[in-house]
Design a protein around this motif. Structure first.
Motif, PDB file in Angstrom:
ATOM      1  N   GLY A  28       0.819  -1.203   0.000  1.00 36.66           N
ATOM      2  CA  GLY A  28       0.000   0.000   0.000  1.00 36.66           C
ATOM      3  C   GLY A  28       0.853   1.252   0.000  1.00 36.66           C
ATOM      4  O   GLY A  28       2.045   1.211  -0.332  1.00 36.66           O
ATOM      5  N   ALA A  29       0.254   2.348   0.406  1.00 36.45           N
ATOM      6  CA  ALA A  29       0.885   3.665   0.292  1.00 36.45           C
ATOM      7  C   ALA A  29       2.238   3.753   0.982  1.00 36.45           C
ATOM      8  O   ALA A  29       3.124   4.490   0.539  1.00 36.45           O
ATOM      9  CB  ALA A  29      -0.050   4.730   0.853  1.00 36.45           C
ATOM     10  N   GLY A  30       2.410   3.006   2.079  1.00 32.89           N
ATOM     11  CA  GLY A  30       3.674   3.056   2.802  1.00 32.89           C
ATOM     12  C   GLY A  30       4.859   2.597   1.975  1.00 32.89           C
ATOM     13  O   GLY A  30       6.008   2.929   2.286  1.00 32.89           O
ATOM     14  N   ALA A  31       4.599   1.847   0.915  1.00 31.38           N
ATOM     15  CA  ALA A  31       5.685   1.406   0.039  1.00 31.38           C
ATOM     16  C   ALA A  31       6.171   2.538  -0.852  1.00 31.38           C
ATOM     17  O   ALA A  31       7.335   2.564  -1.263  1.00 31.38           O
ATOM     18  CB  ALA A  31       5.218   0.235  -0.822  1.00 31.38           C
ATOM     19  N   GLY A  32       5.290   3.482  -1.143  1.00 33.15           N
ATOM     20  CA  GLY A  32       5.657   4.564  -2.052  1.00 33.15           C
ATOM     21  C   GLY A  32       6.169   5.815  -1.380  1.00 33.15           C
ATOM     22  O   GLY A  32       6.854   6.630  -2.012  1.00 33.15           O
ATOM     23  N   THR A  33       5.864   5.998  -0.094  1.00 35.75           N
ATOM     24  CA  THR A  33       6.264   7.242   0.572  1.00 35.75           C
ATOM     25  C   THR A  33       7.776   7.424   0.588  1.00 35.75           C
ATOM     26  O   THR A  33       8.271   8.546   0.483  1.00 35.75           O
ATOM     27  CB  THR A  33       5.729   7.284   2.019  1.00 35.75           C
ATOM     28  OG1 THR A  33       6.131   6.093   2.709  1.00 35.75           O
ATOM     29  CG2 THR A  33       4.215   7.381   2.032  1.00 35.75           C
ATOM     30  N   GLU A  34       8.511   6.310   0.694  1.00 34.91           N
ATOM     31  CA  GLU A  34       9.975   6.417   0.720  1.00 34.91           C
ATOM     32  C   GLU A  34      10.559   6.658  -0.670  1.00 34.91           C
ATOM     33  O   GLU A  34      11.769   6.813  -0.818  1.00 34.91           O
ATOM     34  CB  GLU A  34      10.566   5.165   1.359  1.00 34.91           C
ATOM     35  CG  GLU A  34      10.205   5.038   2.833  1.00 34.91           C
ATOM     36  CD  GLU A  34      10.762   3.783   3.474  1.00 34.91           C
ATOM     37  OE1 GLU A  34      11.989   3.643   3.522  1.00 34.91           O
ATOM     38  OE2 GLU A  34       9.962   2.943   3.917  1.00 34.91           O
ATOM     39  N   SER A  35       9.696   6.685  -1.673  1.00 32.05           N
ATOM     40  CA  SER A  35      10.112   7.073  -3.022  1.00 32.05           C
ATOM     41  C   SER A  35       9.697   8.510  -3.318  1.00 32.05           C
ATOM     42  O   SER A  35       9.857   8.995  -4.438  1.00 32.05           O
ATOM     43  CB  SER A  35       9.497   6.129  -4.065  1.00 32.05           C
ATOM     44  OG  SER A  35      10.100   4.858  -4.019  1.00 32.05           O
ATOM     45  N   GLY A  36       9.137   9.172  -2.302  1.00 32.02           N
ATOM     46  CA  GLY A  36       8.741  10.570  -2.462  1.00 32.02           C
ATOM     47  C   GLY A  36       7.294  10.787  -2.827  1.00 32.02           C
ATOM     48  O   GLY A  36       6.903  11.908  -3.187  1.00 32.02           O
ATOM     49  N   ILE A  37       6.476   9.738  -2.735  1.00 25.78           N
ATOM     50  CA  ILE A  37       5.052   9.859  -3.054  1.00 25.78           C
ATOM     51  C   ILE A  37       4.267   9.945  -1.748  1.00 25.78           C
ATOM     52  O   ILE A  37       4.210   8.969  -0.997  1.00 25.78           O
ATOM     53  CB  ILE A  37       4.565   8.657  -3.883  1.00 25.78           C
ATOM     54  CG1 ILE A  37       5.375   8.557  -5.180  1.00 25.78           C
ATOM     55  CG2 ILE A  37       3.075   8.783  -4.188  1.00 25.78           C
ATOM     56  CD1 ILE A  37       5.046   7.342  -6.017  1.00 25.78           C
ATOM     57  N   PRO A  38       3.660  11.083  -1.445  1.00 27.74           N
ATOM     58  CA  PRO A  38       2.939  11.227  -0.174  1.00 27.74           C
ATOM     59  C   PRO A  38       1.749  10.276  -0.077  1.00 27.74           C
ATOM     60  O   PRO A  38       1.096   9.973  -1.077  1.00 27.74           O
ATOM     61  CB  PRO A  38       2.461  12.690  -0.198  1.00 27.74           C
ATOM     62  CG  PRO A  38       3.310  13.363  -1.229  1.00 27.74           C
ATOM     63  CD  PRO A  38       3.626  12.315  -2.248  1.00 27.74           C
ATOM     64  N   ASP A  39       1.497   9.809   1.128  1.00 32.21           N
ATOM     65  CA  ASP A  39       0.309   9.008   1.400  1.00 32.21           C
ATOM     66  C   ASP A  39      -0.915   9.905   1.228  1.00 32.21           C
ATOM     67  O   ASP A  39      -0.999  10.973   1.827  1.00 32.21           O
ATOM     68  CB  ASP A  39       0.383   8.481   2.838  1.00 32.21           C
ATOM     69  CG  ASP A  39      -0.765   7.545   3.195  1.00 32.21           C
ATOM     70  OD1 ASP A  39      -1.785   7.555   2.481  1.00 32.21           O
ATOM     71  OD2 ASP A  39      -0.638   6.825   4.189  1.00 32.21           O
ATOM     72  N   PHE A  40      -1.863   9.490   0.394  1.00 33.23           N
ATOM     73  CA  PHE A  40      -3.064  10.303   0.165  1.00 33.23           C
ATOM     74  C   PHE A  40      -3.746  10.673   1.477  1.00 33.23           C
ATOM     75  O   PHE A  40      -4.306  11.755   1.611  1.00 33.23           O
ATOM     76  CB  PHE A  40      -4.062   9.539  -0.707  1.00 33.23           C
ATOM     77  CG  PHE A  40      -3.711   9.514  -2.173  1.00 33.23           C
ATOM     78  CD1 PHE A  40      -2.443   9.845  -2.617  1.00 33.23           C
ATOM     79  CD2 PHE A  40      -4.661   9.150  -3.107  1.00 33.23           C
ATOM     80  CE1 PHE A  40      -2.124   9.813  -3.960  1.00 33.23           C
ATOM     81  CE2 PHE A  40      -4.357   9.113  -4.465  1.00 33.23           C
ATOM     82  CZ  PHE A  40      -3.082   9.444  -4.886  1.00 33.23           C
ATOM     83  N   ARG A  41      -3.711   9.745   2.438  1.00 35.45           N
ATOM     84  CA  ARG A  41      -4.413   9.950   3.701  1.00 35.45           C
ATOM     85  C   ARG A  41      -3.527  10.589   4.766  1.00 35.45           C
ATOM     86  O   ARG A  41      -3.971  10.818   5.886  1.00 35.45           O
ATOM     87  CB  ARG A  41      -4.945   8.609   4.225  1.00 35.45           C
ATOM     88  CG  ARG A  41      -5.915   7.922   3.286  1.00 35.45           C
ATOM     89  CD  ARG A  41      -6.227   6.502   3.745  1.00 35.45           C
ATOM     90  NE  ARG A  41      -7.090   5.812   2.802  1.00 35.45           N
ATOM     91  CZ  ARG A  41      -8.412   5.850   2.838  1.00 35.45           C
ATOM     92  NH1 ARG A  41      -9.015   6.528   3.785  1.00 35.45           N
ATOM     93  NH2 ARG A  41      -9.135   5.205   1.948  1.00 35.45           N
ATOM     94  N   GLY A  42      -2.275  10.846   4.431  1.00 31.16           N
ATOM     95  CA  GLY A  42      -1.332  11.402   5.392  1.00 31.16           C
ATOM     96  C   GLY A  42      -1.570  12.877   5.679  1.00 31.16           C
ATOM     97  O   GLY A  42      -2.453  13.523   5.103  1.00 31.16           O
ATOM     98  N   LYS A  43      -0.729  13.405   6.558  1.00 32.22           N
ATOM     99  CA  LYS A  43      -0.875  14.787   7.014  1.00 32.22           C
ATOM    100  C   LYS A  43      -0.858  15.781   5.862  1.00 32.22           C
ATOM    101  O   LYS A  43      -1.624  16.741   5.836  1.00 32.22           O
ATOM    102  CB  LYS A  43       0.238  15.115   8.013  1.00 32.22           C
ATOM    103  CG  LYS A  43       0.149  16.504   8.606  1.00 32.22           C
ATOM    104  CD  LYS A  43       1.256  16.734   9.615  1.00 32.22           C
ATOM    105  CE  LYS A  43       1.176  18.130  10.216  1.00 32.22           C
ATOM    106  NZ  LYS A  43       2.271  18.377  11.193  1.00 32.22           N
ATOM    107  N   ASN A  44       0.032  15.569   4.901  1.00 27.76           N
ATOM    108  CA  ASN A  44       0.137  16.478   3.759  1.00 27.76           C
ATOM    109  C   ASN A  44      -0.345  15.830   2.462  1.00 27.76           C
ATOM    110  O   ASN A  44       0.004  16.277   1.372  1.00 27.76           O
ATOM    111  CB  ASN A  44       1.594  16.938   3.600  1.00 27.76           C
ATOM    112  CG  ASN A  44       2.087  17.706   4.812  1.00 27.76           C
ATOM    113  OD1 ASN A  44       1.409  18.608   5.303  1.00 27.76           O
ATOM    114  ND2 ASN A  44       3.258  17.339   5.313  1.00 27.76           N
ATOM    115  N   GLY A  45      -1.145  14.772   2.603  1.00 28.87           N
ATOM    116  CA  GLY A  45      -1.637  14.065   1.433  1.00 28.87           C
ATOM    117  C   GLY A  45      -2.746  14.814   0.710  1.00 28.87           C
ATOM    118  O   GLY A  45      -3.251  15.841   1.185  1.00 28.87           O
ATOM    119  N   LEU A  46      -3.129  14.273  -0.431  1.00 30.40           N
ATOM    120  CA  LEU A  46      -4.157  14.921  -1.250  1.00 30.40           C
ATOM    121  C   LEU A  46      -5.460  15.133  -0.498  1.00 30.40           C
ATOM    122  O   LEU A  46      -6.112  16.167  -0.634  1.00 30.40           O
ATOM    123  CB  LEU A  46      -4.427  14.082  -2.504  1.00 30.40           C
ATOM    124  CG  LEU A  46      -3.449  14.205  -3.673  1.00 30.40           C
ATOM    125  CD1 LEU A  46      -3.906  13.327  -4.815  1.00 30.40           C
ATOM    126  CD2 LEU A  46      -3.327  15.646  -4.132  1.00 30.40           C
TER     127      LEU A  46
END
Length: 251
Positions: A28-46
């Motif tokens: 899921g999203a946690g795999a992409g955050t370390e590549s610079g892709i913010p988690d949609f549901r995160g603090k600064n996500g979409l």
């Protein structure tokens, strides 16, 4: 989790992977955050800036595609992100014959960029775009050259990315491919996902029902009650360590 404890958990997970015959992964999203892709549901996500009910549904797109594209255009730069060590490690497990495939909830294509061959994109991807009116499909490279919102070159209707919106059904073909992969799985490696979004959230329970085991890698593990091993760690670093440990395990 201390370094010593984490090391033991990774050792246990590596042993289980070596012993399994039909292991699969769910990411899921946690795999992409370390590549610079913010988690949609995160603090600064979409979804902290765009109401998902106004911008993330198929109904919203049909009603006002121009408005939804104000949000979608922010995803375009992330298509240039590269895989991290976690993606490369998963591809390495597949290369070793220890991972049959990856079911990803991400739309970033990073598993394929890392070299994984069997990847099911459960929620679609952001690399192709389809015209809702005539069905013409365009690649991301061409869409990037268009004025926003991008329009079909055949009928001028506004293109829709081939992603699954909140009120949209998972493609039947994808469901069949997923069921085929999950049905025989004896180990599920859950990485970078809180398993909150259905129907992907049902996959761990299905693997457990058929006698398989779950191995979890998450910064904040959520499956401790059902997982045989839950490792509290980042996707990239932990997956890299897991691959190295697996390589040392005897066949």
């Amino acid at each position: 989790m201390t370094g010593e404890m984490m090391g033991k958990e990774i050792e246990t997970a590596a042993r289980m992977l070596r012993r399994s015959r039909k292991a699969i992964a769910l990411t899921g999203a946690g795999a992409g955050t370390e590549s610079g892709i913010p988690d949609f549901r995160g603090k600064n996500g979409l979804w902290s800036r765009f109401d998902p009910f106004e911008y993330g549904t198929l109904g919203a797109f049909r009603q006002n595609p121009e408005k939804v594209w104000h949000m979608l255009r922010e995803l375009l730069p992330f298509a240039d992100c590269g895989p991290n060590k976690g993606h490369l490690a998963m591809a390495g497990l597949e290369e070793l014959g220890l991972l049959r495939g990856v079911i990803t909830q991400n739309i970033d294509g990073l598993h394929q960029k890392a070299g994984s061959r069997c990847v099911i994109e459960f929620h679609g991807n952001f690399f192709t775009f389809t015209c809702p009116k005539c069905g013409t499909r365009e690649p991301l490279s061409r869409v990037r050259q268009m004025t926003m919102p991008p329009r079909c070159l055949v009928c001028a209707d506004i293109l829709k990315p081939d992603v699954i919106f909140f009120d949209e059904q998972i493609a039947p073909r994808v469901l069949l491919e997923t069921e085929s992969l999950v049905h025989e799985a004896d180990l599920l490696l859950v990485a970078g996902t809180s398993c909150e979004v259905a129907p992907a959230s049902f996959i761990p329970a299905q693997v457990l029902r058929q006698g398989g085991v779950v191995v979890e890698i998450n910064l904040a593990p959520v499956l401790r009650e059902v997982a045989a091993v839950s490792i509290a760690g980042g996707f990239s670093t932990t997956m890299e360590k897991l691959l190295l440990r697996v390589a040392k395990e005897p066949l």
